[in-house]
Each structure stands twice: as C-alpha cells, then as structure tokens.
Design a protein around this motif. Sequence first.
Motif, mmCIF file in Angstrom:
data_model
loop_
_atom_site.group_PDB
_atom_site.id
_atom_site.type_symbol
_atom_site.label_atom_id
_atom_site.label_comp_id
_atom_site.label_asym_id
_atom_site.label_seq_id
_atom_site.Cartn_x
_atom_site.Cartn_y
_atom_site.Cartn_z
ATOM 1 N N LEU A 1 44.374 47.899 47.448
ATOM 2 C CA LEU A 1 43.177 47.220 47.203
ATOM 3 C C LEU A 1 42.152 47.508 48.165
ATOM 4 O O LEU A 1 41.980 47.511 49.291
ATOM 5 N N ARG B 1 38.032 43.572 47.266
ATOM 6 C CA ARG B 1 39.099 42.709 46.604
ATOM 7 C C ARG B 1 40.078 42.018 47.609
ATOM 8 O O ARG B 1 40.218 40.860 47.328
ATOM 9 N N HIS C 1 44.057 46.252 40.237
ATOM 10 C CA HIS C 1 42.932 46.018 40.374
ATOM 11 C C HIS C 1 42.164 45.120 39.271
ATOM 12 O O HIS C 1 41.359 44.105 39.452
ATOM 13 N N ASP D 1 40.378 41.471 39.906
ATOM 14 C CA ASP D 1 39.188 41.235 38.988
ATOM 15 C C ASP D 1 38.865 40.424 38.215
ATOM 16 O O ASP D 1 38.025 39.405 38.105
#
Length: 529
Positions: free
Chosen positions: A441, A445, A512, A516
């Motif tokens: 990460l 993030r 990811h 997101d």
Amino acid sequence: MEAEVLIVGYGPVGQLLSVLLAQRGRRVTVVERWPEPYRHPRAVGFDSEAARILASAGIGDSLDKFTEPARDHAWQNTKGETLIDHEVADRGHCTWPEALSAYQPALESALIEHGATLPPLRILRGYEAVGLADDGDRVTLTVVGPDGAKTDLTALWVVGCDGANSLVRTGVGTTMTDLDFSYDWLICDVRLHEHREFRPNNLEICDPARPRTAVSAGPGHRRYEFMRVPTDDPDHFGTVESAWELLRLFDVTPDNGVLDRHAVYTFQARWAERWRAGRMLLAGDSAHLMPPFAGQGMCSGFRDAANLAWKLDLVLGGHAAPTLLDTYTTERRAHVRHAVEMSVGLGRVVCMADPAAAADRDAAMLAARKRNIGPSAARRSVVKPLVDGLLRKDGQGRPAPYAGQAGPQWRVRRAGTTGLFDDVVGTGFVLLYAEDVVPALDARRLKFLDGIRTRLVRMVPADTPTADLAPRDALDVEDRYLPYLSEMDALAVLVRPDFYLFGIARDEDELHSLVDDLATQLNPPPAPS
C-alpha cells in the motif's frame, strides 16, 4: 451550536446510538419526554450480532448480569405435539450465543450508566419535542421543558428514535409499507417465587382456541403472552383478573408468582420507505414495527444504530459526503423488510384461530417433522447479507464475492491479552490479512485508511513465537481467522465498523482497487452538470 447530533427519544435504540456517537467524540444531545426511565420490559431478547454491537458500546462486561442463553425454542399444538423445535447454539457467528434472553430494564440501565461517563453526551429528560425544521445547514428542534417553556435546540443532524408516533418521521415525510397483520395480545411479565427448569425454555403453543407463548425474559423473569380471540370480552381481556385466569394455563398463580406487569399490545408489521430527508433520520420503532415471533424488533433497532453511527461520524468528520447517509436507508430497509416478513410468516402460523385450518397446519407440519423436512439454518436466519449500499460491487452492480456478509468474531491474542477480537484489537474499519500487505500500500492509500481510523491486523498462527510478532499482529488462538481467510482465497478482507464486509482482495492489484473503491464511495466525484 452545542450539539452535532440531536436524538429524539431515549429508549434502548436512542441510548445505544447516543453512546456509539459519543464514544467517537461526537457532541450529542438527547431529548426524552419522560422524566424517568420506563422500568418494565418490552423486548425480551436479542441475538449474537446485537450482543456484539452492545459490547462495542462498552457494556459487554455487564451482559451476563441480565442475560442468559435462550437455549431452545419449540412450537407445540393443542395436543402438546411438537411441530418445530430448535436448539439455540451457545455460540453464534459473533461468539456470543446465537440468541440471548434479556431483562430489558437492566439492559437500559447499563447503557444509561455508561452514557453518563461520556462527556460529549447530554440528556434532557422531561423535554417533549413539539416542532422540527430542517434549515438547510442545520436542524432546529423545538422542545417544551418540565417548566412548560419552549426552547429551540439546534444541531447539524437529528435522529428520530421516538417510536411509533414519531415526530421526526412526520418531518421526514415518508410513506409506510404496512403488511396489514395486526392482533391484540395480553403481555404478562412474571417473577416466580421458586426456580423452575423450563424445557423447552421458549414455547409457542399454536392452539386455535388460545394461541399463547411462554419465554424467558432474562434471569429470574418470564414472559407469558395470550392472543385475544373472538370470544373474549375486550373490556375484560386486559384486566389483572384476566391475566391471572390465563396464566393458570402455565401453572402460574398468585401463590407461586408475582405479576410485575400486564398490558394489551397490538402487534403491527410496517416499515418506512425513506429513512432520511435532508438532515433528518429515523431509527428503531420510528422506522419499523414488527410482530415478536422472530425476536427481531429490538435487534433491528440496534442494527440501525450500528449502521448509522459510523456513517454520521464520517460525515461529521469530513471523511465522507452526506450522500453516504443514503446508504443507511438502502441497507437497513432491506434487512428490516426481511425481518418483518419473516415475523409475519411465523405469526400467521401461531395466530391461526380457525380449528379446521389449524388441524391442516398441524398435519402438514407433523408430516414434515417426521420426514425431517424443514427450513435450513440459512433460511431461518434473519442475518442476511447486504445486497446494496456501501459495498464492493462487480461489473453488473451486484455485490462482489463475500461483500455484504456479516463478519464473524473469534478470540485472538495480542500484547499478552486474550479475548474477543473487538475487545483486544478494537472496533472501526479493519483490514484483515494473513500475509503482510502493508508494503503493497502506497502512502496515499495508507493515509486514507489512517484518516478513517482503519485497524491493520495481520492474523498469525497461535504458536508464532513472541520474538516473531510485529505490532500489528494478532494470534489466531482458536484457529478460525486463518481458515476463514483461506476459504475465501482472500489476501485481505476490509470490514466495516458495523462488522459487515465491504469486500475482499485476492491479490495486490485487487487490494489497491478495494481501498480506492472505498475512498471513491465515501466521497464520490460530483455528477457532471
């Protein structure tokens, strides 16, 4: 303004919601028209998920003082033949028993006492809400105090936990879906002089001449309920004399028990279509009413509070757009509808007053029992996955695999402390993983996850040497979490503060995307003009 959130009504749902918000540091003012708490039970139990929610509100250590495992539940016909029986698991999916019987006044006392320790929480007893306005950037609630004087209170949001005749629901302007299922029942709360062993502990007698119920209402308390039938004199039915006459059906008399309370209650089955309008929201009985046959009335209110508290907190903290609160209606209405419809379905079986129809029912149910045919545990359960709302979705807009499922809870160990996950690790958003995903990460993030107070937790085997443990590690002492992750083929699981799964990631790219996606759903881009 003094408060960020105004809550109208200080019954169990208002108590729980106020605590969950105040624990997060939110300034809360509660308006309650009655000067003293109601000292008699209405609900008599809750389930494993509700117990987890209550524990997250800081009263987990108190639950064993006024609850006991529900143990078992049976339905019998007039002849005493068992139509359905069900052993209640000592451990539900949250480790707490699948169902608990509870003495509601003691539950409320525990919530009230804990609330009194939270500085951001202010309770105004003896204040009746008489007017409400959404002013765009705030709400104004007009109340009449104990001295008869009117006062205007302002806040950013108002939540109506004010019951079936909700002032806030009038302000929301919602329609109600009503399943037109309504019967009068006489409720009798009893304390027996001497202990009795009840088998089954919870009993529905499907007698067309007098449908009736006998259940545990917490340690030392029993609840007996009797349906009003056409031959009853309505004026006599609700009297104390009638109560004792009917209680004799269960060998309860003035010689062996105390009748703490009796009241005629009219069951209803309805829910609000809209739970939010502007800065006004609904929770608990202001949003839904249901018969008691699935034991989900108070549980549903607790789920409302658990769902709403963290969303309001994110909006107030600037971490989410107010549109997040629209998912509250989407998620909770679907759950409540299922609970109400299940309660009505069970009630139609219990409340059957036609002898011929009841005989047909008995024959069908006894035949099904003989052939071991019955609903699966999944069909019996009111704990259903979320199907819309703040969830990871697939390309067709449906929940992605495992998204929306209720997350389990087991025991873990960290820093020398062993206990339930929530007690040892804490609550809030949780990113759970078996292989260390933090290096995958990036700073952006990680900053987002930290901003919404996400707990990053690596589960490791129970026999991991202490020298090999990192600060984020937790020992899987029951060997449950690691198989759970493996069964989903999940690199990581992202769990919401109300314990439902936002989604899973099977590899770093999905991780990811998962993070997101949550960030985007919390703060969606403006719609093109």
